[in-house]
Motif scaffolding. Sequence first.
Motif, PDB file in Angstrom:
ATOM      1  N   LEU A 285       0.829  -1.207   0.000  1.00 43.15           N
ATOM      2  CA  LEU A 285       0.000   0.000   0.000  1.00 43.15           C
ATOM      3  C   LEU A 285       0.863   1.256   0.000  1.00 43.15           C
ATOM      4  O   LEU A 285       0.586   2.226  -0.711  1.00 43.15           O
ATOM      5  CB  LEU A 285      -0.933  -0.009   1.216  1.00 43.15           C
ATOM      6  N   ALA A 286       1.938   1.235   0.808  1.00 40.09           N
ATOM      7  CA  ALA A 286       2.844   2.385   0.831  1.00 40.09           C
ATOM      8  C   ALA A 286       3.522   2.568  -0.514  1.00 40.09           C
ATOM      9  O   ALA A 286       3.737   3.700  -0.975  1.00 40.09           O
ATOM     10  CB  ALA A 286       3.875   2.203   1.935  1.00 40.09           C
ATOM     11  N   GLY A 287       3.873   1.458  -1.170  1.00 40.19           N
ATOM     12  CA  GLY A 287       4.493   1.538  -2.487  1.00 40.19           C
ATOM     13  C   GLY A 287       3.562   2.149  -3.516  1.00 40.19           C
ATOM     14  O   GLY A 287       4.002   2.931  -4.376  1.00 40.19           O
ATOM     15  N   ILE A 288       2.292   1.806  -3.452  1.00 37.40           N
ATOM     16  CA  ILE A 288       1.303   2.381  -4.371  1.00 37.40           C
ATOM     17  C   ILE A 288       1.224   3.888  -4.182  1.00 37.40           C
ATOM     18  O   ILE A 288       1.264   4.664  -5.148  1.00 37.40           O
ATOM     19  CB  ILE A 288      -0.083   1.733  -4.146  1.00 37.40           C
ATOM     20  N   VAL A 289       1.117   4.317  -2.927  1.00 35.21           N
ATOM     21  CA  VAL A 289       1.026   5.752  -2.634  1.00 35.21           C
ATOM     22  C   VAL A 289       2.293   6.469  -3.088  1.00 35.21           C
ATOM     23  O   VAL A 289       2.230   7.538  -3.715  1.00 35.21           O
ATOM     24  CB  VAL A 289       0.787   5.981  -1.124  1.00 35.21           C
ATOM     25  N   ALA A 290       3.452   5.879  -2.801  1.00 37.06           N
ATOM     26  CA  ALA A 290       4.719   6.496  -3.192  1.00 37.06           C
ATOM     27  C   ALA A 290       4.828   6.608  -4.714  1.00 37.06           C
ATOM     28  O   ALA A 290       5.291   7.634  -5.239  1.00 37.06           O
ATOM     29  CB  ALA A 290       5.885   5.687  -2.632  1.00 37.06           C
ATOM     30  N   ALA A 291       4.408   5.570  -5.429  1.00 32.99           N
ATOM     31  CA  ALA A 291       4.470   5.596  -6.895  1.00 32.99           C
ATOM     32  C   ALA A 291       3.604   6.716  -7.462  1.00 32.99           C
ATOM     33  O   ALA A 291       4.006   7.422  -8.397  1.00 32.99           O
ATOM     34  CB  ALA A 291       4.038   4.251  -7.463  1.00 32.99           C
ATOM     35  N   VAL A 292       2.405   6.892  -6.887  1.00 30.10           N
ATOM     36  CA  VAL A 292       1.505   7.949  -7.356  1.00 30.10           C
ATOM     37  C   VAL A 292       2.105   9.321  -7.076  1.00 30.10           C
ATOM     38  O   VAL A 292       2.091  10.216  -7.936  1.00 30.10           O
ATOM     39  CB  VAL A 292       0.122   7.818  -6.697  1.00 30.10           C
ATOM     40  N   LEU A 293       2.657   9.511  -5.884  1.00 29.09           N
ATOM     41  CA  LEU A 293       3.251  10.806  -5.529  1.00 29.09           C
ATOM     42  C   LEU A 293       4.430  11.140  -6.445  1.00 29.09           C
ATOM     43  O   LEU A 293       4.568  12.277  -6.912  1.00 29.09           O
ATOM     44  CB  LEU A 293       3.703  10.792  -4.067  1.00 29.09           C
ATOM     45  N   ILE A 294       5.277  10.152  -6.716  1.00 28.42           N
ATOM     46  CA  ILE A 294       6.426  10.374  -7.599  1.00 28.42           C
ATOM     47  C   ILE A 294       5.958  10.679  -9.016  1.00 28.42           C
ATOM     48  O   ILE A 294       6.487  11.567  -9.694  1.00 28.42           O
ATOM     49  CB  ILE A 294       7.360   9.147  -7.583  1.00 28.42           C
ATOM     50  N   GLU A 295       4.932   9.962  -9.454  1.00 26.80           N
ATOM     51  CA  GLU A 295       4.410  10.199 -10.803  1.00 26.80           C
ATOM     52  C   GLU A 295       3.817  11.591 -10.930  1.00 26.80           C
ATOM     53  O   GLU A 295       4.031  12.283 -11.933  1.00 26.80           O
ATOM     54  CB  GLU A 295       3.363   9.133 -11.149  1.00 26.80           C
ATOM     55  N   ARG A 296       3.080  12.040  -9.910  1.00 24.87           N
ATOM     56  CA  ARG A 296       2.508  13.390  -9.923  1.00 24.87           C
ATOM     57  C   ARG A 296       3.620  14.434  -9.974  1.00 24.87           C
ATOM     58  O   ARG A 296       3.527  15.425 -10.699  1.00 24.87           O
ATOM     59  CB  ARG A 296       1.637  13.617  -8.682  1.00 24.87           C
ATOM     60  N   LEU A 297       4.676  14.214  -9.189  1.00 22.22           N
ATOM     61  CA  LEU A 297       5.787  15.157  -9.161  1.00 22.22           C
ATOM     62  C   LEU A 297       6.481  15.228 -10.511  1.00 22.22           C
ATOM     63  O   LEU A 297       6.790  16.330 -11.012  1.00 22.22           O
ATOM     64  CB  LEU A 297       6.776  14.739  -8.072  1.00 22.22           C
ATOM     65  N   MET A 298       6.730  14.078 -11.117  1.00 23.24           N
ATOM     66  CA  MET A 298       7.401  14.051 -12.419  1.00 23.24           C
ATOM     67  C   MET A 298       6.544  14.707 -13.491  1.00 23.24           C
ATOM     68  O   MET A 298       7.065  15.393 -14.378  1.00 23.24           O
ATOM     69  CB  MET A 298       7.758  12.614 -12.793  1.00 23.24           C
ATOM     70  N   ASP A 299       5.231  14.505 -13.414  1.00 23.37           N
ATOM     71  CA  ASP A 299       4.334  15.160 -14.359  1.00 23.37           C
ATOM     72  C   ASP A 299       4.395  16.672 -14.211  1.00 23.37           C
ATOM     73  O   ASP A 299       4.401  17.415 -15.201  1.00 23.37           O
ATOM     74  CB  ASP A 299       2.900  14.670 -14.155  1.00 23.37           C
ATOM     75  N   CYS A 300       4.440  17.153 -12.961  1.00 18.00           N
ATOM     76  CA  CYS A 300       4.530  18.594 -12.712  1.00 18.00           C
ATOM     77  C   CYS A 300       5.828  19.180 -13.241  1.00 18.00           C
ATOM     78  O   CYS A 300       5.880  20.329 -13.686  1.00 18.00           O
ATOM     79  CB  CYS A 300       4.403  18.873 -11.215  1.00 18.00           C
ATOM     80  N   LEU A 301       6.898  18.385 -13.195  1.00 18.13           N
ATOM     81  CA  LEU A 301       8.207  18.835 -13.661  1.00 18.13           C
ATOM     82  C   LEU A 301       8.371  18.672 -15.168  1.00 18.13           C
ATOM     83  O   LEU A 301       9.401  19.064 -15.731  1.00 18.13           O
ATOM     84  CB  LEU A 301       9.316  18.068 -12.940  1.00 18.13           C
ATOM     85  N   GLY A 302       7.386  18.069 -15.818  1.00 16.09           N
ATOM     86  CA  GLY A 302       7.451  17.879 -17.258  1.00 16.09           C
ATOM     87  C   GLY A 302       8.364  16.751 -17.691  1.00 16.09           C
ATOM     88  O   GLY A 302       8.850  16.730 -18.826  1.00 16.09           O
ATOM     89  N   ILE A 303       8.593  15.787 -16.800  1.00 16.98           N
ATOM     90  CA  ILE A 303       9.454  14.649 -17.102  1.00 16.98           C
ATOM     91  C   ILE A 303       8.585  13.469 -17.549  1.00 16.98           C
ATOM     92  O   ILE A 303       7.554  13.188 -16.932  1.00 16.98           O
ATOM     93  CB  ILE A 303      10.276  14.235 -15.868  1.00 16.98           C
ATOM     94  N   ALA A 304       8.990  12.804 -18.621  1.00 27.51           N
ATOM     95  CA  ALA A 304       8.279  11.601 -19.060  1.00 27.51           C
ATOM     96  C   ALA A 304       8.500  10.507 -18.017  1.00 27.51           C
ATOM     97  O   ALA A 304       9.583   9.921 -17.940  1.00 27.51           O
ATOM     98  CB  ALA A 304       8.785  11.155 -20.422  1.00 27.51           C
TER      99      ALA A 304
END
Length: 306
Positions: free
Chosen positions: A248-267
Motif C-alpha cells: 500500500l505504501a508503495g502504491i502511494v509512493a508511486a503515485v506521488l512520484i508520478e505526480r511530481l514528475m508530471d509537474c516537472l514535465g518529465i516523461a
Amino acid sequence: MSSALHSDAALGYQIRSFARAIGQIVLQRNAATGALLFLAVLAASPRLACGLLIGTLTGNVISVILDDADAPAFRDDLYGFNGALAALAAFAFIGDTSQAAAVAIVAAMGATFLAHKLMRVLARHALPTFSSPAIIVTWCWLPLFADRGDTGAIPPVAAGIVAMLQAAFAGLAPITFATGALAGGLIALGLFASRPSQAGWALAGSALGATLHGLGGASDVVVLSGACGFNAALAALACAPLGRRYALAGIVAAVLIERLMDCLGIAALTAPFVLASWAMIVVRRRMSGASGASKQGESHVVHPHA
C-alpha cells in the motif's frame, strides 16, 4: 529420431524462455503470462506487437553475448524484458515505422547492455533492476526522436461503476504501452495464470492508483481511461511480497512520484514504480533489521517457479 526429439525439445525450451522473458515485464517468470501479454499488445496494436517481438528477440540475443548460460540472470530470463520495453517505447513514441524499428533495435541493445551492468551494481545493495535500464535508454533518445505516441489518445469515458471497473483493467495496459480494457484484461489474465493473487494485487493497485490520481487533481476522463493505474499496479506487484502495508505504501509512493514528475514535465514512464519499489525494499530492510529481509531485493522475479 533422438536428434529430432532433442531439436524439438530445444526449440520448445527457447520458445518458453522467450515467453517467460516477456512475462518478466510484469515481474512473472511464466510462459503463459508472457503469451497473454503478447496477445494483449497485439489486441491493442499489431504495430506495438512487432516492437515487442523485436525488443525481446534483440535482448535475448545480446544476453547470449553478455552472460553465461548458467548465470542466474540468464536462467531467470531477466534480459529480454528490458529490450522489449525499450523497443515498445520506440514504437509508441516514433511515428515513422522504419525509424521506430531502427531506434527500437538500438535501444533494445543498449537497454540489455545497461541491464547487465546495473544488475552487478544494484546487486551490491540487494536491489533488483526492474525496468530501470529501459527507462534510462528511453530518456536518452526521447528528446531527439519522439514525435507522437500511440498511447496518447484518450477516448471519452462515461462515469459509473462499470467505467471504474473498466478503468482498473485498462490501467494495466500502459505497462506495455498499450491502451484499453481488453488489453488490460488480457494482462490481468496473464497474471492470474501465474498466480491469482498477482492479478488481485495488480488490479487493486491500478484502482487505488487511479483514485489517488483523481484526488490529486487528474481529470475524470484521464482517470477513467486507465492512464493513471500502471505505475501503482507494478508497485503493488513488486512490494506485495514485502507485506501488505509495504504494498500500500508503495502504491502511494508511486503515485506521488508520478505526480511530481508530471509537474516537472518529465516523461515518467515506469520510473515511479521503480523508485517507489526500491524505497520500500530499503525501508523494509531497515525496519526489520534481519538479513533475510534483504533477499527480497535480490531478484526481479516475484513468481520464479512457474
